[in-house]
Design a protein around this motif. Sequence first.
Motif, mmCIF file in Angstrom:
data_model
loop_
_atom_site.group_PDB
_atom_site.id
_atom_site.type_symbol
_atom_site.label_atom_id
_atom_site.label_comp_id
_atom_site.label_asym_id
_atom_site.label_seq_id
_atom_site.Cartn_x
_atom_site.Cartn_y
_atom_site.Cartn_z
ATOM 1 N N GLU A 138 15.697 -34.000 3.936
ATOM 2 C CA GLU A 138 16.336 -32.738 3.579
ATOM 3 C C GLU A 138 17.840 -32.948 3.641
ATOM 4 O O GLU A 138 18.349 -33.604 4.544
ATOM 5 C CB GLU A 138 15.915 -31.641 4.550
ATOM 6 C CG GLU A 138 16.447 -30.280 4.177
ATOM 7 C CD GLU A 138 15.882 -29.199 5.056
ATOM 8 O OE1 GLU A 138 15.506 -28.151 4.515
ATOM 9 O OE2 GLU A 138 15.820 -29.402 6.284
ATOM 10 N N GLY A 139 18.565 -32.395 2.661
ATOM 11 C CA GLY A 139 20.007 -32.545 2.615
ATOM 12 C C GLY A 139 20.683 -31.923 3.820
ATOM 13 O O GLY A 139 20.163 -31.008 4.456
ATOM 14 N N ARG A 140 21.875 -32.407 4.135
ATOM 15 C CA ARG A 140 22.605 -31.891 5.293
ATOM 16 C C ARG A 140 23.362 -30.604 4.982
ATOM 17 O O ARG A 140 23.678 -29.836 5.874
ATOM 18 C CB ARG A 140 23.575 -32.952 5.802
ATOM 19 C CG ARG A 140 22.880 -34.203 6.297
ATOM 20 C CD ARG A 140 23.880 -35.202 6.836
ATOM 21 N NE ARG A 140 23.273 -36.506 7.075
ATOM 22 C CZ ARG A 140 22.669 -36.857 8.183
ATOM 23 N NH1 ARG A 140 22.586 -36.004 9.175
ATOM 24 N NH2 ARG A 140 22.146 -38.064 8.314
ATOM 25 N N ARG A 141 23.655 -30.378 3.704
ATOM 26 C CA ARG A 141 24.400 -29.175 3.307
ATOM 27 C C ARG A 141 23.628 -28.378 2.269
ATOM 28 O O ARG A 141 22.832 -28.932 1.519
ATOM 29 C CB ARG A 141 25.755 -29.565 2.717
ATOM 30 C CG ARG A 141 26.706 -30.161 3.736
ATOM 31 C CD ARG A 141 28.006 -30.528 3.091
ATOM 32 N NE ARG A 141 27.755 -31.807 2.393
ATOM 33 C CZ ARG A 141 28.578 -32.362 1.529
ATOM 34 N NH1 ARG A 141 29.692 -31.783 1.229
ATOM 35 N NH2 ARG A 141 28.286 -33.511 0.955
ATOM 36 N N ASP A 142 23.896 -27.078 2.199
ATOM 37 C CA ASP A 142 23.286 -26.237 1.171
ATOM 38 C C ASP A 142 23.878 -26.574 -0.196
ATOM 39 O O ASP A 142 25.069 -26.875 -0.306
ATOM 40 C CB ASP A 142 23.535 -24.753 1.459
ATOM 41 C CG ASP A 142 22.726 -24.263 2.652
ATOM 42 O OD1 ASP A 142 21.819 -24.992 3.081
ATOM 43 O OD2 ASP A 142 23.014 -23.156 3.133
ATOM 44 N N GLN A 143 23.031 -26.513 -1.212
ATOM 45 C CA GLN A 143 23.505 -26.702 -2.584
ATOM 46 C C GLN A 143 24.242 -25.430 -3.012
ATOM 47 O O GLN A 143 23.766 -24.324 -2.758
ATOM 48 C CB GLN A 143 22.322 -26.966 -3.521
ATOM 49 C CG GLN A 143 21.590 -28.252 -3.228
ATOM 50 C CD GLN A 143 22.440 -29.466 -3.538
ATOM 51 O OE1 GLN A 143 23.074 -29.541 -4.579
ATOM 52 N NE2 GLN A 143 22.471 -30.400 -2.611
ATOM 53 N N PRO A 144 25.399 -25.553 -3.665
ATOM 54 C CA PRO A 144 26.189 -24.360 -3.980
ATOM 55 C C PRO A 144 25.492 -23.375 -4.911
ATOM 56 O O PRO A 144 25.646 -22.176 -4.769
ATOM 57 C CB PRO A 144 27.450 -24.917 -4.635
ATOM 58 C CG PRO A 144 27.286 -26.379 -4.731
ATOM 59 C CD PRO A 144 26.024 -26.770 -4.069
ATOM 60 N N ILE A 145 24.693 -23.845 -5.829
ATOM 61 C CA ILE A 145 24.072 -22.944 -6.807
ATOM 62 C C ILE A 145 22.869 -22.230 -6.210
ATOM 63 O O ILE A 145 22.693 -21.027 -6.381
ATOM 64 C CB ILE A 145 23.657 -23.724 -8.065
ATOM 65 C CG1 ILE A 145 24.902 -24.285 -8.742
ATOM 66 C CG2 ILE A 145 22.870 -22.856 -9.021
ATOM 67 C CD1 ILE A 145 24.616 -25.187 -9.896
ATOM 68 N N TYR A 146 22.035 -22.955 -5.489
ATOM 69 C CA TYR A 146 20.773 -22.401 -5.009
ATOM 70 C C TYR A 146 20.847 -21.825 -3.600
ATOM 71 O O TYR A 146 19.916 -21.165 -3.166
ATOM 72 C CB TYR A 146 19.688 -23.481 -5.042
ATOM 73 C CG TYR A 146 19.492 -24.063 -6.409
ATOM 74 C CD1 TYR A 146 18.925 -23.308 -7.432
ATOM 75 C CD2 TYR A 146 19.883 -25.364 -6.704
ATOM 76 C CE1 TYR A 146 18.746 -23.835 -8.689
ATOM 77 C CE2 TYR A 146 19.704 -25.901 -7.959
ATOM 78 C CZ TYR A 146 19.135 -25.136 -8.948
ATOM 79 O OH TYR A 146 18.963 -25.654 -10.190
#
Length: 118
Positions: free
Chosen positions: A27-35
């Motif tokens: 799982e990515g460490r940061r939130d995706q800006p769009i979703y």
Amino acid sequence: MSFLLRLTSSLTGRRVGTDRFGNVYFEGRRDQPIYNRRRRWVLFAHGKEPTTVPPEWHAWLHHTVAEPLAEQKRYPWQQEHLPNLTGTPHAYRPAGHDYVGGTRRVTGGDYEAWTPGS
């Protein structure tokens, strides 16, 4: 999986777990800006075979559940996963297929072969 893919996965994501087939989930460490949610991905243990992702992990990968589900109890009637056999000698071929003998099922006289010029 390539060395570069394993390296970038460990640097840009956190390891969430491993399934019974040896696939590793991140799982990515940061939130995706769009979703406004984190990216999730899998590193396959044995080649690129997406059919080896169990249902519990599939739900997590597609953001259906927040946390990975526990592997469910296997019932005696449930079969173990088989890889996609398309294109292999073990693929399903119905009766009448050229590789199985190529003979068509006998009909009750309702078929007449077409011949050119008649």
